[in-house]
Design an enzyme around this catalytic site. Structure first.
Site, PDB file in Angstrom:
ATOM      1  N   LYS A 168       0.844  -1.193   0.000  1.00 20.71           N
ATOM      2  CA  LYS A 168       0.000   0.000   0.000  1.00 20.71           C
ATOM      3  C   LYS A 168       0.882   1.247   0.000  1.00 20.71           C
ATOM      4  O   LYS A 168       1.954   1.235   0.605  1.00 20.71           O
ATOM      5  CB  LYS A 168      -0.848   0.032   1.282  1.00 20.71           C
ATOM      6  CG  LYS A 168      -2.040  -0.908   1.278  1.00 20.71           C
ATOM      7  CD  LYS A 168      -2.871  -0.718   2.539  1.00 20.71           C
ATOM      8  CE  LYS A 168      -3.996  -1.730   2.612  1.00 20.71           C
ATOM      9  NZ  LYS A 168      -5.037  -1.528   1.598  1.00 20.71           N
ATOM     10  N   ARG A 201     -10.382 -11.365   1.288  1.00 21.42           N
ATOM     11  CA  ARG A 201     -11.254 -12.361   0.647  1.00 21.42           C
ATOM     12  C   ARG A 201     -10.612 -13.743   0.634  1.00 21.42           C
ATOM     13  O   ARG A 201     -11.309 -14.755   0.640  1.00 21.42           O
ATOM     14  CB  ARG A 201     -11.637 -11.872  -0.768  1.00 21.42           C
ATOM     15  CG  ARG A 201     -10.482 -11.698  -1.694  1.00 21.42           C
ATOM     16  CD  ARG A 201     -10.842 -10.863  -2.930  1.00 21.42           C
ATOM     17  NE  ARG A 201     -10.918  -9.428  -2.640  1.00 21.42           N
ATOM     18  CZ  ARG A 201     -11.235  -8.494  -3.523  1.00 21.42           C
ATOM     19  NH1 ARG A 201     -11.555  -8.831  -4.767  1.00 21.42           N
ATOM     20  NH2 ARG A 201     -11.266  -7.226  -3.189  1.00 21.42           N
TER      21      ARG A 201
HETATM   22  N1  BES Z   1      -8.303  -3.706   3.975  1.00 20.18           N
HETATM   23  C1  BES Z   1      -8.443  -3.251   2.647  1.00 20.18           C
HETATM   24  C2  BES Z   1      -9.754  -2.493   2.413  1.00 20.18           C
HETATM   25  C3  BES Z   1      -9.876  -1.176   3.131  1.00 20.18           C
HETATM   26  C4  BES Z   1      -9.485  -0.014   2.503  1.00 20.18           C
HETATM   27  C5  BES Z   1     -10.426  -1.111   4.364  1.00 20.18           C
HETATM   28  C6  BES Z   1      -9.626   1.192   3.149  1.00 20.18           C
HETATM   29  C7  BES Z   1     -10.572   0.101   5.021  1.00 20.18           C
HETATM   30  C8  BES Z   1     -10.172   1.248   4.404  1.00 20.18           C
HETATM   31  C9  BES Z   1      -8.423  -4.431   1.695  1.00 20.18           C
HETATM   32  O1  BES Z   1      -7.689  -5.522   2.082  1.00 20.18           O
HETATM   33  C10 BES Z   1      -7.830  -3.903   0.425  1.00 20.18           C
HETATM   34  O2  BES Z   1      -6.708  -3.513   0.455  1.00 20.18           O
HETATM   35  N2  BES Z   1      -8.607  -3.919  -0.639  1.00 20.18           N
HETATM   36  C11 BES Z   1      -8.169  -3.419  -1.875  1.00 20.18           C
HETATM   37  C12 BES Z   1      -8.699  -4.359  -2.939  1.00 20.18           C
HETATM   38  C13 BES Z   1      -8.089  -4.136  -4.290  1.00 20.18           C
HETATM   39  C14 BES Z   1      -6.629  -4.524  -4.275  1.00 20.18           C
HETATM   40  C15 BES Z   1      -8.843  -4.970  -5.284  1.00 20.18           C
HETATM   41  C16 BES Z   1      -8.747  -2.017  -2.061  1.00 20.18           C
HETATM   42  O3  BES Z   1      -9.851  -1.761  -1.604  1.00 20.18           O
HETATM   43  O4  BES Z   1      -8.068  -1.180  -2.622  1.00 20.18           O
HETATM   44 ZN    ZN Z   2      -5.603  -5.335   1.575  1.00 23.38          ZN
END
Ligand code: BES
Ligand code: ZN
Ligand code: ZN
Length: 470
Positions: free
Chosen positions: A247, A321
């Protein structure tokens, strides 16, 4: 701070200050209207005005309903905490407002100070709700349930707010064991050795680069002759760095909250067991840390999930997921439930779709979605239904495995994540299952409604409400 419900005249209750709720209409006839006018108070929603010489705190509401009362009570509580009043009371003449007042006071007055060397001092020790109607006995039950649920929400918030160094998968398991002991729950913990035996290879892959062993936690509350059996499944990423699909720095901050689904599930089973509901509840938590390292799982890997379905990894940040795929499969194998609900901070896309304040609800049964939506409204939480469709389902097809962990198109990300989970729901359970994406609603850095900085405890109130009504 103690909150109590009393069945005696307000004049017999000696407290430092009394709270009164006022609408714009009622303001016109209020005995203090001159003083309030001088103070510039016009009874707009969430405005408050102290009349110190009258020992009164006036609270503005749009209408006298649960939503307005809950919201202004949180404002009043925050203000009261910074005064030197030791006790407060309020006359309640409508049973439907009791829970709202409790939620406003308890949740609005919450603060997390575990990491502060100097704790804030609060003079306020007691709030008395005065209810002098004939159905006081019933009111007492409403009141005590509301206290249990509000306290469970704070319990959930505390865990969400705990740092990723303090709250790791193994310490999460310890915490679950402690809750089990305190609340007379059964508790089974699967460490990595046990997870391997269970073929939870998707979940194990996510946690592989962490120095903390992944844990699958199973708590159960089993009253005699339960009316229904419920499975609750929670995403418990104690930290989500994104893994090798790292991230960006600013998005990583706050990712300690990626365990909020698991924390909500713990809060719900705590509340249900303390309310002694006659429903059997199983809480399944996938506690995992998503990190980087030479042994990290990679984009391009193909994982064999517990169900046998193969998953192409194209982004290691879509890890929740993967964990849930195995935990959902495990839960369905171990317990034949009437309903199955998962809670997960699953996608940023859900926040884009419905905003920061609302939980996204997905599933196949319109009836169940409707029932949960009503429970949420009654409990003062916001939910919105996001519809599945066959076109979005195509977006998670893989060329080389059974399914891909990300969508091949940039739109509908909350729903494609929900559809990914759906691939791990057995045919006979499709109509029993709902997925709650709490990515936005579980955490906040600016206060709103009864929420303060940090974890909100999203899901605890609405699921407790649903369970109470079964
Ligand atoms: N934990 C995150 C989702 C999230 C984002 C929760 C912001 C709370 C605040 C999740 O694991 C994630 O990183 N999802 C990605 C998915 C993408 C890579 C398809 C996202 O939402 O960007
Ligand atoms: Zn994630
Ligand atoms: Zn995540």
């Amino acid at each position: 701070m103690n909150i109590q419900l009393l069945n005696q005249n307000i004049s017999d209750t000696k407290t430092d200050i009394s709270l009164e709720y006022l609408t714009k209409k009622a303001l016109k006839k209020n005995k203090n209207k001159k003083a309030l006018k001088v103070a510039g108070f016009s009874a707009t929603q969430d405005s408050i005005c102290f009349l110190h010489n009258k020992n009164t705190l006036i609270c503005g509401v749009e209408t006298v309903d649960a939503q307005s009362v809950r919201s202004v009570s949180a404002v009043a509580m925050k203000a009261l905490k910074s005064t030197n009043y030791k006790s407060a009371n309020i006359l309640v003449d409508d049973m439907t407002l009791i829970a709202a007042l409790v939620e406003g006071f308890v949740l609005g007055g919450y603060s997390f100070e575990q990491y502060k060397t100097k704790k804030s001092k609060c003079s306020l020790k007691e709030i008395s709700l005065i209810y002098i109607k004939d159905d006081y006995k019933k009111a007492i039950n409403v009141f005590s349930d509301a206290i249990i649920v509000a306290d469970a929400t704070c319990f959930t918030r505390d865990i969400v707010n705990t740092t990723p160094e303090d709250l790791t998968p193994p310490t999460f398991a310890k915490l679950a064991k402690r809750l089990a002991k305190e609340n007379d729950l059964e508790c089974k913990i699967l460490n990595e050795k046990a997870l391997k035996k269970e073929n939870c290879h998707a979940m194990l892959a996510v946690g592989r680069a962490s120095r903390h062993e992944s844990q699958l936690i199973h708590l159960s509350y089993k009253p005699k002759n339960p009316k229904k059996v419920i499975n609750l499944i929670g995403k418990g990423l104690t930290y989500d760095s994104g893994g090798l699909s790292l991230k960006p720095a600013t998005s990583m901050v706050s990712m300690k909250m990626d365990k909020a689904g698991a924390c909500a599930v713990l809060g719900i089973i705590k509340a249900a067991s303390e309310m002694k509901l006659d429903v059997e509840i199983h809480a399944f938590i996938g506690a995992v840390e998503n990190m980087i390292g030479g042994n990290a799982y990679k984009p391009d890997d193909v994982l064999v999930s517990r169900s046998g379905k193969t998953i192409e990894v194209r982004n290691t940040d879509a890890e929740g997921r993967l964990v849930l795929a195995d935990v959902l499969d495990y839960a369905q194998d171990k317990v034949n439930a009437d309903y199955m609900f998962d809670f997960a901070t699953l996608t940023g896309a859900c926040m884009v779709a419905v905003g920061q304040y609302t939980t996204g609800v997905m599933g196949h049964s319109s009836k169940l979605k409707h029932t949960l939506g009503k429970a949420a409204t009654n409990a003062g939480e916001l939910t919105a239904s996001l519809p599945f469709n066959k076109h979005l389902k195509k977006q998670i097809k893989s060329e080389i495995a059974d399914i891909c962990n990300i969508s091949n198109k940039p739109y509908g990300g909350a729903i494609t994540a929900g559809l990914f989970l759906d691939a791990f729901i057995k045919e006979e359970n499709k109509d029993k299952w709902l997925h709650f994406d709490i990515a936005g609603s579980a955490y906040t850095e600016s206060p709103w409604d009864v929420n303060v900085y940090g974890g909100t405890g999203a899901g605890v109130r609405f699921m407790s409400e649903f369970l109470k009504n079964i």
